[in-house]
Design a protein around this motif. Sequence first.
Motif, mmCIF file in Angstrom:
data_model
loop_
_atom_site.group_PDB
_atom_site.id
_atom_site.type_symbol
_atom_site.label_atom_id
_atom_site.label_comp_id
_atom_site.label_asym_id
_atom_site.label_seq_id
_atom_site.Cartn_x
_atom_site.Cartn_y
_atom_site.Cartn_z
ATOM 1 N N GLY A 25 0.624 -1.176 0.062
ATOM 2 C CA GLY A 25 0.120 -0.031 0.281
ATOM 3 C C GLY A 25 0.867 1.311 -0.377
ATOM 4 N N CYS A 26 1.477 1.746 0.859
ATOM 5 C CA CYS A 26 2.747 2.780 0.746
ATOM 6 C C CYS A 26 3.650 2.233 -0.178
ATOM 7 C CB CYS A 26 3.814 2.466 1.690
ATOM 8 S SG CYS A 26 4.885 3.724 1.888
ATOM 9 N N ILE A 30 3.508 5.324 -3.141
ATOM 10 C CA ILE A 30 4.647 6.724 -3.743
ATOM 11 C C ILE A 30 5.186 6.622 -5.178
ATOM 12 C CG2 ILE A 30 7.357 7.027 -3.593
ATOM 13 C CD1 ILE A 30 6.664 5.410 -0.593
ATOM 14 N N LEU A 31 4.523 5.752 -5.457
ATOM 15 C CA LEU A 31 4.638 5.366 -6.691
ATOM 16 C C LEU A 31 3.298 6.961 -7.955
ATOM 17 C CD1 LEU A 31 4.604 1.687 -7.297
ATOM 18 C CD2 LEU A 31 6.688 3.426 -8.595
ATOM 19 N N SER A 55 -1.425 2.180 -14.743
ATOM 20 C CA SER A 55 -1.080 0.698 -14.890
ATOM 21 C C SER A 55 0.493 0.626 -14.440
ATOM 22 C CB SER A 55 -1.030 0.513 -16.612
ATOM 23 O OG SER A 55 0.261 1.086 -17.593
ATOM 24 N N GLY A 56 0.713 1.155 -14.428
ATOM 25 C CA GLY A 56 3.143 0.801 -14.054
ATOM 26 C C GLY A 56 2.847 0.630 -12.825
ATOM 27 N N ALA A 61 3.666 -1.417 -8.201
ATOM 28 C CA ALA A 61 3.398 -2.137 -6.513
ATOM 29 C C ALA A 61 2.423 -3.061 -6.481
ATOM 30 C CB ALA A 61 1.681 -0.646 -6.238
ATOM 31 N N ILE A 62 2.055 -3.921 -6.539
ATOM 32 C CA ILE A 62 2.214 -5.478 -6.883
ATOM 33 C C ILE A 62 2.919 -6.545 -6.729
ATOM 34 C CG2 ILE A 62 0.520 -7.680 -7.590
ATOM 35 C CD1 ILE A 62 -1.549 -5.565 -9.421
#
Length: 112
Positions: A25-26, A30-31, A55-56, A61-62
């Motif tokens: 989640g963090c 950040i992204l 999308s990126g 994050a995943i």
Amino acid sequence: MVDDQTQPPANGSGAASLLAAGIGGCALGILALAGDASPGIARALNVWNPTGPLSGVTDLAIIVWVLSWLALSRLWAGRNLPLRRISIIAAALFLVGLLLTFPPFMDLLQGK
């Protein structure tokens, strides 16, 4: 004879999943902030044109979430950890990520 000092069941796998969720989640926050703040990063995060940099952001994050879950679950397998402390840290990380995806807060950080 009954042993009164039985060990509680190991909670390392559960603790790993909690902390990995907070880390993921963090990372999302950040992204998202980085993609919004920097045109170069936004272009790099644009994996699929119809959704743009989002999308990126979600893809990375995943990946961060899965890799942290894998690493922590291997590291903490069979261990009994302080679940309250790990839960608080995971919640704090998740809240930071949530704040970083909130447009008024992102604008405040970027000086807009």
